[in-house]
Scaffold this active site. Structure first.
Site, short mmCIF file in Angstrom:
data_model
loop_
_atom_site.label_atom_id
_atom_site.label_comp_id
_atom_site.label_asym_id
_atom_site.label_seq_id
_atom_site.Cartn_x
_atom_site.Cartn_y
_atom_site.Cartn_z
CE LYS A 68 -2.22 -1.50 3.68
NZ LYS A 68 -1.77 -2.91 3.73
CB THR A 69 3.78 2.29 2.08
OG1 THR A 69 3.03 2.16 3.29
CG2 THR A 69 4.70 3.50 2.18
CG ASP A 113 0.55 3.34 6.84
OD1 ASP A 113 -0.44 2.71 6.41
OD2 ASP A 113 1.62 2.79 7.16
CB THR A 162 -4.36 -3.39 8.09
OG1 THR A 162 -4.45 -2.76 9.37
CG2 THR A 162 -2.97 -3.16 7.52
NE ARG A 221 6.54 -4.33 5.35
CZ ARG A 221 5.47 -3.59 5.61
NH1 ARG A 221 4.48 -4.12 6.31
NH2 ARG A 221 5.39 -2.36 5.17
#
Length: 346
Positions: A68-69, A113, A162, A221
């Site tokens: 997302k980032t 975020d 999330t 990740r």
């Protein structure tokens, strides 16, 4: 036990964030996976650029570690704009947001975020900024208080969360584009790892990256984190080249099995099987048995176990599935046959 989990989608520390940032793609054509989202974003960006307008506000939601980032930074780069980053917990009062908004130029991207963790006053302060690009800011307090209307330059707010279900309906409705990020397939993760290995100048034998990808729980990740751990193991215990044996031994040392389960995942399943006879069992009871927080189990452990079909959620609680029993090698307890029960008056 949950702190510092290798297969957690959450970042472990600042050093890892720096490492991950160095591997992030900068433009859409460098991104791998999420083809539907990439195509929609590409069309929206091209249309906005042709009209010389800022992009609509965008919300990315999905499990941690899916990019997302990264996509927020990619959007800013594709629009040729600067990006300013913050997070929900960091924006406590209206003044914190005002400091960000006042420094945003036309077309810039403001990335927040964990946007579901914005406080109610801050959230309500942002509404007119998103809709009308102006805010009413109160200066001083008490008798001397006065409200000043600040016009803002047209910007793009990119939110990431999330927990999309925790977003209020008014905030969610102000985003023009909402995209749900899915878990990645093993071939997609293998492609991501191949790109990371090239950037790290890492030599890999055939099949090694596929092996890491298959244990990465569909999360980039985690895949990059495991690649880093395997690289360190190969450097110390081998020649620096990734071989099948090196990868297998490195992942065995991290206690990650063939499906990407770690000790906490296996403890969760074993507690359901051995303590609660396979369930159903309440999440509070399982948390007490394991000595873990309920939120940790719900946010970190359960999503992947549900995804691979090892756990079922029912109205009565959590149940383990036959596939999970097979994976752990735990057979179900044999129930007593009614004929074996002694008669009531014998």
């Amino acid at each position: 036990m949950a702190i510092g989990r290798v297969i957690s989608g959450q970042p472990l520390n600042e050093a890892e964030e720096v490492f991950t940032s160095s591997l992030r793609p900068q433009h859409l054509d460098e991104c791998i996976g999420q083809p539907n989202i990439r195509e929609k974003i590409a069309i929206a960006i091209q249309a906005a650029r042709q009209r010389s307008e800022p992009l609509e506000h965008v919300l990315f939601y999905g499990p941690p570690g899916l990019g997302k980032t990264t996509l927020a930074h990619v959007v800013a780069n594709e629009m040729g704009a600067k990006i300013r980053c913050s997070s929900g917990p960091a924006l406590v009062k209206a003044g914190d947001v005002m400091g960000l908004l006042s420094s945003v130029n036309t077309g810039d991207v403001l990335f927040i975020d964990e946007i579901h963790r914005l406080s109610t006053p801050v959230e309500e302060f942002i509404y007119p900024a998103m809709e009308d690009f102006k805010v009413d800011y109160t200066v001083d307090s008490g008798l001397h208080a006065k409200t000043i209307n600040f016009p803002l330059k047209r910007f793009t707010l990119v939110g990431a969360t999330t927990r999309a279900g925790l977003l209020s309906a008014p905030l969610r409705s102000r985003f023009g584009m909402l995209y749900h990020l899915d878990f990645y397939s093993t071939p997609e993760l293998t492609e991501i790892l191949a790109r990371s290995a090239r950037l790290l100048k890492l030599d890999c034998q055939d099949g090694t990256l596929e092996l890491i990808a298959s244990r990465s729980r569909g999360t980039p990740r985690i895949a990059n984190r495991l690649l880093k751990r395997v690289r360190d193991y190969a450097q110390v215990k081998g020649s620096g080249v990734l071989s099948t044996d090196i990868v297998e031994n490195a992942l065995k040392m991290e206690q990650i099995d063939a499906l990407g389960l770690d000790p906490l995942d296996r403890a969760f399943l074993k507690a359901l099987v051995t303590v609660y006879d396979g369930g159903p069992a309440g999440i509070e009871a399982i948390a007490a048995t394991l000595g873990e927080e309920r939120d940790t189990l719900e946010d970190v452990v359960e999503p992947y176990l549900l995804q691979i079909g090892f756990v079922r959620r029912t109205k009565r609680g959590r149940e383990v599935t036959p596939q999970a029993r097979d994976h752990l090698g735990l057979a179900p307890k044999k129930g007593k046959h009614p004929e074996d029960e002694p008669a009531l008056f014998d």
